[in-house]
Design an enzyme around this catalytic site. Structure first.
Site, PDB file in Angstrom:
ATOM      1  CE1 TYR A   4      -6.614  14.854  -5.122  1.00  0.00           C
ATOM      2  CE2 TYR A   4      -8.948  15.247  -5.520  1.00  0.00           C
ATOM      3  CZ  TYR A   4      -7.941  14.483  -4.962  1.00  0.00           C
ATOM      4  OH  TYR A   4      -8.247  13.345  -4.263  1.00  0.00           O
TER       5      TYR A   4
ATOM      6  CB  THR B 112      -7.686  11.766   5.473  1.00  0.00           C
ATOM      7  OG1 THR B 112      -7.695  12.694   4.379  1.00  0.00           O
ATOM      8  CG2 THR B 112      -8.501  10.542   5.117  1.00  0.00           C
TER       9      THR B 112
ATOM     10  CB  VAL C 153     -12.212   9.899   3.099  1.00  0.00           C
ATOM     11  CG1 VAL C 153     -11.915   8.962   4.271  1.00  0.00           C
ATOM     12  CG2 VAL C 153     -12.833   9.122   1.936  1.00  0.00           C
TER      13      VAL C 153
ATOM     14  CG  ASP D  85       9.269  11.620  -2.970  1.00  0.00           C
ATOM     15  OD1 ASP D  85       8.300  11.447  -3.735  1.00  0.00           O
ATOM     16  OD2 ASP D  85       9.638  12.739  -2.574  1.00  0.00           O
TER      17      ASP D  85
ATOM     18  CE  LYS E 286      -6.373  11.564  -6.665  1.00  0.00           C
ATOM     19  NZ  LYS E 286      -5.645  10.385  -6.166  1.00  0.00           N
TER      20      LYS E 286
ATOM     21  CG  ASN F  36      -4.034   5.454  -0.564  1.00  0.00           C
ATOM     22  OD1 ASN F  36      -5.169   5.937  -0.653  1.00  0.00           O
ATOM     23  ND2 ASN F  36      -3.228   5.727   0.466  1.00  0.00           N
TER      24      ASN F  36
ATOM     25  CB  ILE G  91      -0.909   0.028   1.256  1.00  0.00           C
ATOM     26  CG1 ILE G  91      -1.731  -1.257   1.375  1.00  0.00           C
ATOM     27  CG2 ILE G  91      -1.822   1.259   1.231  1.00  0.00           C
ATOM     28  CD1 ILE G  91      -2.437  -1.440   2.718  1.00  0.00           C
TER      29      ILE G  91
HETATM   30  N1  NAP Z   1      -9.619  12.135   1.749  1.00  0.00           N
HETATM   31  C1  NAP Z   1     -10.453  12.262   0.739  1.00  0.00           C
HETATM   32  O1  NAP Z   1     -11.531  12.862   0.858  1.00  0.00           O
HETATM   33  C2  NAP Z   1     -10.124  11.666  -0.606  1.00  0.00           C
HETATM   34  C3  NAP Z   1     -11.129  11.688  -1.595  1.00  0.00           C
HETATM   35  C4  NAP Z   1     -10.850  11.138  -2.838  1.00  0.00           C
HETATM   36  C5  NAP Z   1      -9.617  10.580  -3.089  1.00  0.00           C
HETATM   37  N2  NAP Z   1      -8.662  10.587  -2.100  1.00  0.00           N
HETATM   38  C6  NAP Z   1      -7.366  10.008  -2.433  1.00  0.00           C
HETATM   39  O2  NAP Z   1      -7.042   9.027  -1.472  1.00  0.00           O
HETATM   40  C7  NAP Z   1      -5.628   8.920  -1.362  1.00  0.00           C
HETATM   41  C8  NAP Z   1      -5.229   8.990   0.103  1.00  0.00           C
HETATM   42  O3  NAP Z   1      -5.625  10.253   0.592  1.00  0.00           O
HETATM   43  P1  NAP Z   1      -5.802  10.586   2.149  1.00  0.00           P
HETATM   44  O4  NAP Z   1      -7.023  11.406   2.236  1.00  0.00           O
HETATM   45  O5  NAP Z   1      -5.656   9.374   2.981  1.00  0.00           O
HETATM   46  O6  NAP Z   1      -4.563  11.604   2.349  1.00  0.00           O
HETATM   47  P2  NAP Z   1      -3.443  11.760   3.472  1.00  0.00           P
HETATM   48  O7  NAP Z   1      -3.952  11.402   4.810  1.00  0.00           O
HETATM   49  O8  NAP Z   1      -2.871  13.127   3.260  1.00  0.00           O
HETATM   50  O9  NAP Z   1      -2.369  10.663   3.031  1.00  0.00           O
HETATM   51  C9  NAP Z   1      -1.603  10.817   1.857  1.00  0.00           C
HETATM   52  C10 NAP Z   1      -0.554   9.727   1.837  1.00  0.00           C
HETATM   53  O10 NAP Z   1       0.192   9.857   0.623  1.00  0.00           O
HETATM   54  C11 NAP Z   1       1.578   9.814   0.946  1.00  0.00           C
HETATM   55  N3  NAP Z   1       2.361  10.624   0.024  1.00  0.00           N
HETATM   56  C12 NAP Z   1       2.122  11.920  -0.360  1.00  0.00           C
HETATM   57  N4  NAP Z   1       3.104  12.330  -1.183  1.00  0.00           N
HETATM   58  C13 NAP Z   1       3.956  11.294  -1.344  1.00  0.00           C
HETATM   59  C14 NAP Z   1       5.151  11.096  -2.063  1.00  0.00           C
HETATM   60  N5  NAP Z   1       5.686  12.081  -2.818  1.00  0.00           N
HETATM   61  N6  NAP Z   1       5.783   9.892  -1.998  1.00  0.00           N
HETATM   62  C15 NAP Z   1       5.268   8.891  -1.244  1.00  0.00           C
HETATM   63  N7  NAP Z   1       4.131   9.002  -0.532  1.00  0.00           N
HETATM   64  C16 NAP Z   1       3.491  10.200  -0.577  1.00  0.00           C
HETATM   65  C17 NAP Z   1       1.659  10.403   2.360  1.00  0.00           C
HETATM   66  O11 NAP Z   1       2.796   9.877   3.014  1.00  0.00           O
HETATM   67  P3  NAP Z   1       4.067  10.731   3.511  1.00  0.00           P
HETATM   68  O12 NAP Z   1       3.595  12.072   3.924  1.00  0.00           O
HETATM   69  O13 NAP Z   1       4.682   9.890   4.563  1.00  0.00           O
HETATM   70  O14 NAP Z   1       4.896  10.784   2.297  1.00  0.00           O
HETATM   71  C18 NAP Z   1       0.407   9.825   3.002  1.00  0.00           C
HETATM   72  O15 NAP Z   1       0.654   8.537   3.506  1.00  0.00           O
HETATM   73  C19 NAP Z   1      -5.057  10.055  -2.227  1.00  0.00           C
HETATM   74  O16 NAP Z   1      -4.688   9.555  -3.485  1.00  0.00           O
HETATM   75  C20 NAP Z   1      -6.227  11.004  -2.369  1.00  0.00           C
HETATM   76  O17 NAP Z   1      -6.157  11.794  -3.535  1.00  0.00           O
HETATM   77  C21 NAP Z   1      -8.884  11.102  -0.878  1.00  0.00           C
END
Ligand code: NAP
Length: 243
Positions: free
Chosen positions: A141, A176, A174, A54, A145, A78, A6
């Protein structure tokens, strides 16, 4: 033994998925940039192994995922980021930052992992319901996507001969750290726990797309079938955008 890899597992949806798959008995390779956060996650279960890199750095991604000990049956790409444009001002650097993680980060992982794909590999890619209709300030964004959605659908054709299963995951809002930064109303926002349940269930059923919550994603899907001027008028009304 079943192993899931993941990305973006150090926070939000990815961290919840990592905990839940470990609780189901899977071996979990939890990826992210922050080794500290991944280590904290790994401390919750002996089934979770941290792997820090990264996704925007192709060589680092290839080195990490090319290791012989990385042999997942299920891959959930993800990792993602979100930045909005301000007052309609196009900022190319912002677009590049968003695409680097959300689109090219996914491609970097796929190229690095492709040599170990087999007929039992299941690849799930996390897009967003934001790609269904145009949303204000989401030019970067939403486009990143939408690009992912096109990529997944074409890969469904081109990887099918190898037997690889593909799933597009399209979440609505979601709760987060990613959405905690938002300063606008987020209708029907669900918890990471809810998101994890929906994603794991959809993947287990080998669904082509997993989208949720159904009322929200279903409404946006329906809206996407309308003529564009009508879509824009409805989205403007929904989001309170007057001009
Ligand atoms: N939350 C929502 O409402 C929502 C809705 C639709 C889609 N999504 C999608 O769901 C996914 C997860 O989102 P989330 O809401 O759980 O966000 P989050 O809590 O901000 O988590 C983002 C994750 O991505 C990792 N990440 C970011 N940049 C990175 C990089 N350059 N290299 C490696 N890892 C990286 C971060 O890890 P580090 O900081 O440790 O690098 C973190 O684990 C994303 O693709 C987001 O677009 C979220």
């Amino acid at each position: 033994m079943s192993t899931v890899l993941i990305t973006g597992a150090s926070s939000g949806i990815g961290a919840q998925l990592a905990k839940d798959y470990a609780a189901e008995g899977w071996q979990v390779i939890a990826c992210g940039r922050s080794l500290e956060k991944l280590q904290q996650l790994a401390d919750t279960s002996e089934k979770i192994r941290p792997l820090a890199f990264d996704v925007t750095d192709f060589q680092a991604t290839k080195d990490a995922l090319g290791d012989a000990s990385v042999r997942p049956n299920l891959i959930i790409l993800n990792a993602g980021t979100c930045e909005y444009i301000e007052q309609g001002k196009v900022d190319v650097a912002l677009f590049r930052r968003v695409f680097d993680v959300n689109f090219f980060g996914v491609l970097n992982c796929i190229e690095a992992l492709q040599p170990i794909f087999t007929e039992t590999t299941h690849l799930a890619i996390v897009g967003s319901t934001a790609s269904y209709v145009p949303l204000p300030r989401a030019e970067a964004y939403g486009a990143s996507k939408a690009a992912l959605s096109y990529l997944v659908n074409t890969l469904k054709m081109d990887l099918s001969r190898d037997g690889v299963t593909l799933t597009l995951v399209s979440p609505g809002f979601v709760k987060t750290p990613l959405t905690d930064k938002n300063d606008f109303a987020m209708p029907m926002r669900v918890t990471a726990d809810y998101a994890s349940k929906k994603i794991r269930k959809g993947i287990a059923k080998r669904q082509s797309e997993v989208h949720f919550p159904p009322l929200f994603s279903g409404y946006l899907k329906l809206l996407s079938l309308f003529p564009m001027p009508l879509q824009l008028a409805i989205v403007k009304k929904m989001t309170g955008k007057t001009k």
